[in-house]
Scaffold this active site. Structure first.
Site, PDB file in Angstrom:
ATOM      1  N   ARG A 243       0.857  -1.184   0.000  1.00  0.00           N
ATOM      2  CA  ARG A 243       0.000   0.000   0.000  1.00  0.00           C
ATOM      3  C   ARG A 243       0.893   1.234   0.000  1.00  0.00           C
ATOM      4  O   ARG A 243       1.955   1.254   0.629  1.00  0.00           O
ATOM      5  CB  ARG A 243      -0.912   0.037   1.238  1.00  0.00           C
ATOM      6  CG  ARG A 243      -2.122  -0.872   1.154  1.00  0.00           C
ATOM      7  CD  ARG A 243      -3.125  -0.440   0.077  1.00  0.00           C
ATOM      8  NE  ARG A 243      -4.298  -1.306   0.022  1.00  0.00           N
ATOM      9  CZ  ARG A 243      -4.426  -2.363  -0.789  1.00  0.00           C
ATOM     10  NH1 ARG A 243      -3.463  -2.686  -1.621  1.00  0.00           N
ATOM     11  NH2 ARG A 243      -5.538  -3.080  -0.782  1.00  0.00           N
ATOM     12  N   GLU A 272      -3.834   7.116  -4.785  1.00  0.00           N
ATOM     13  CA  GLU A 272      -4.135   6.590  -6.131  1.00  0.00           C
ATOM     14  C   GLU A 272      -5.419   7.206  -6.686  1.00  0.00           C
ATOM     15  O   GLU A 272      -6.361   7.368  -5.914  1.00  0.00           O
ATOM     16  CB  GLU A 272      -4.337   5.069  -6.062  1.00  0.00           C
ATOM     17  CG  GLU A 272      -3.090   4.342  -5.658  1.00  0.00           C
ATOM     18  CD  GLU A 272      -3.300   2.838  -5.485  1.00  0.00           C
ATOM     19  OE1 GLU A 272      -4.363   2.327  -5.880  1.00  0.00           O
ATOM     20  OE2 GLU A 272      -2.399   2.204  -4.945  1.00  0.00           O
ATOM     21  N   HIS A 290      -1.327  -0.144  -9.970  1.00  0.00           N
ATOM     22  CA  HIS A 290      -1.967  -1.063  -9.013  1.00  0.00           C
ATOM     23  C   HIS A 290      -2.535  -2.302  -9.720  1.00  0.00           C
ATOM     24  O   HIS A 290      -3.754  -2.460  -9.834  1.00  0.00           O
ATOM     25  CB  HIS A 290      -3.083  -0.352  -8.223  1.00  0.00           C
ATOM     26  CG  HIS A 290      -3.446  -1.108  -6.957  1.00  0.00           C
ATOM     27  ND1 HIS A 290      -3.935  -0.480  -5.836  1.00  0.00           N
ATOM     28  CD2 HIS A 290      -3.375  -2.425  -6.647  1.00  0.00           C
ATOM     29  CE1 HIS A 290      -4.164  -1.385  -4.888  1.00  0.00           C
ATOM     30  NE2 HIS A 290      -3.837  -2.579  -5.376  1.00  0.00           N
TER      31      HIS A 290
HETATM   32  C1  8YV Z   1      -6.851  -5.621  -5.447  1.00  0.00           C
HETATM   33  C2  8YV Z   1      -5.095  -5.376  -3.656  1.00  0.00           C
HETATM   34  O1  8YV Z   1      -6.969  -5.696  -6.795  1.00  0.00           O
HETATM   35  O2  8YV Z   1      -6.395  -7.123  -2.736  1.00  0.00           O
HETATM   36  C3  8YV Z   1      -5.692  -6.157  -2.538  1.00  0.00           C
HETATM   37  O3  8YV Z   1      -5.428  -5.793  -1.386  1.00  0.00           O
HETATM   38  O4  8YV Z   1      -4.338  -4.536  -3.426  1.00  0.00           O
HETATM   39  C4  8YV Z   1      -5.409  -5.542  -5.096  1.00  0.00           C
HETATM   40  O5  8YV Z   1      -4.642  -6.541  -5.616  1.00  0.00           O
HETATM   41  C5  8YV Z   1      -7.652  -4.474  -4.917  1.00  0.00           C
HETATM   42  O6  8YV Z   1      -7.525  -4.308  -3.563  1.00  0.00           O
HETATM   43  C6  8YV Z   1      -9.116  -4.646  -5.260  1.00  0.00           C
HETATM   44  O7  8YV Z   1      -9.975  -4.136  -4.292  1.00  0.00           O
END
Ligand code: 8YV
Length: 326
Positions: A243, A272, A290
């Site tokens: 993150r 983002e 992302h």
């Molecule tokens: C997702 C991600 O695509 O799952 C996670 O925590 O960071 C990503 O790979 C995204 O969060 C979708 O909500």
């Protein structure tokens, strides 16, 4: 509890096949614009639907749940990270939250490896040169990067994704694994990976590559700040598929400009899709949008896992992946 057909809201488009299966569970409302929903729309969804299925683009802070008598009983998050949801406020409003752990482990570890390779081997710069028709041909000194095989990889957060990356890096590239994590690997895993647990500062001082795999929470906000960059080796690369706000991005820009580290590979950002000023101009940073879990197989599996949580709620069975126990 669900005598009538349950109402389920998907805040974004999901893989078609999963949307079709979700539609069999109840009255399915899909945000067909496939753009992030505004707070008013999210609040309305919580008031009108039994289940809301958000993604990382749905910011659900404390205020969203305040003075709310929601119909919603479940936020079935499409994704493993849930730092965009104030889970305590959701729980206080009587809403459970689930995520989709396990199903995106390999995809995300693969992307961390991709970024590590791209950053080390300067592939972004190379590709830009070719596309811009600026490549003057082969030369012994053109775009020399650094080898990855055999180097020391520092993994911060040895959960599922960190461990999967360690396996790929150790057994595929012969890398030496050091890590920092709240809980240690079990003896067997540590032996198979020849992995050594270290305090954060030692990891930063020793690693050729530092890859972040810890969750975003108050304790990890700006974990990698200007002090951390001071400790890192000048030839080191920072990889972030976790993150954005785990890294102080202003300090990162400064560290890259001053040559405190050699490069960075980023898939996630604090705000983002906005980028911190200065990042875009730096050649030695690889910027991806992302896409850690962006494979057909994984997005399908994420949808299925979220759906199974919805099914559990509707059948009044225990949820598969509750992130807090109510
Ligand atoms: C997702 C991600 O695509 O799952 C996670 O925590 O960071 C990503 O790979 C995204 O969060 C979708 O909500």
């Amino acid at each position: 509890m669900f005598e009538q057909r349950a109402k389920i809201v998907l805040t974004r488009r999901w893989p078609q096949q999963i949307e079709r299966r979700m539609a069999q569970l109840g009255e399915l409302v899909v945000n067909t614009t496939d753009t992030p929903m505004r707070p008013e729309a999210l609040r309305a969804a919580l008031l009108e639907a039994d289940v809301v299925c958000p993604t990382v683009t749905d910011f659900m802070p404390r205020e969203l749940f305040s003075d709310l008598q929601p119909r919603a009983k479940l936020l079935a998050n499409f994704g493993v990270g849930f730092n965009h949801i104030d889970i305590k406020a959701a729980a206080a409003a009587g809403i459970q939250v689930t995520n989709t752990p396990g199903v995106l482990t390999d995809a995300t570890a693969e992307l961390a490896l991709t970024l590590m390779m791209m950053s080390a081997r300067r592939t972004g710069m190379g590709e830009r040169q070719v596309r811009r028709d600026q490549w003057l041909g082969w030369s012994p000194t053109h775009l020399l990067g650094t080898q990855v095989s055999g180097k020391k990889l520092g993994i911060i957060g040895m959960g599922r994704i960190g461990t999967a990356l360690a396996h790929k890096a150790r057994h595929g590239l012969g890398m030496q694994i050091i890590y920092n994590s709240p809980s240690s690997l079990d003896e067997d895993a540590a032996r198979r990976l020849s992995a050594q647990a270290l305090p954060l500062s030692s990891l930063l001082e020793q690693a050729d590559f530092v890859s972040l795999h810890c969750p975003a929470k108050a304790e990890t906000r700006h974990l990698i700040d200007h002090k951390a960059f001071e400790k890192m080796r000048p030839h080191a690369h920072l990889i972030n598929t976790a993150r954005g706000d785990i890294v102080d991005e202003v300090a990162l820009v400064q560290a890259l400009k001053q040559g405190q580290i050699a490069g960075a590979g980023l898939d996630v950002y604090a705000a983002e899709p906005q980028l911190t000023a200065g990042l875009m101009e730096l050649e030695q940073v690889v910027l991806l949008p992302h896409m850690g879990s962006a494979t057909v197989e994984t997005r399908h599996a994420m949808g299925l896992r979220a759906m199974e949580n919805v099914q559990a709620l509707l059948a009044q069975r225990p949820l598969l992946d509750p992130v807090v126990k109510l």
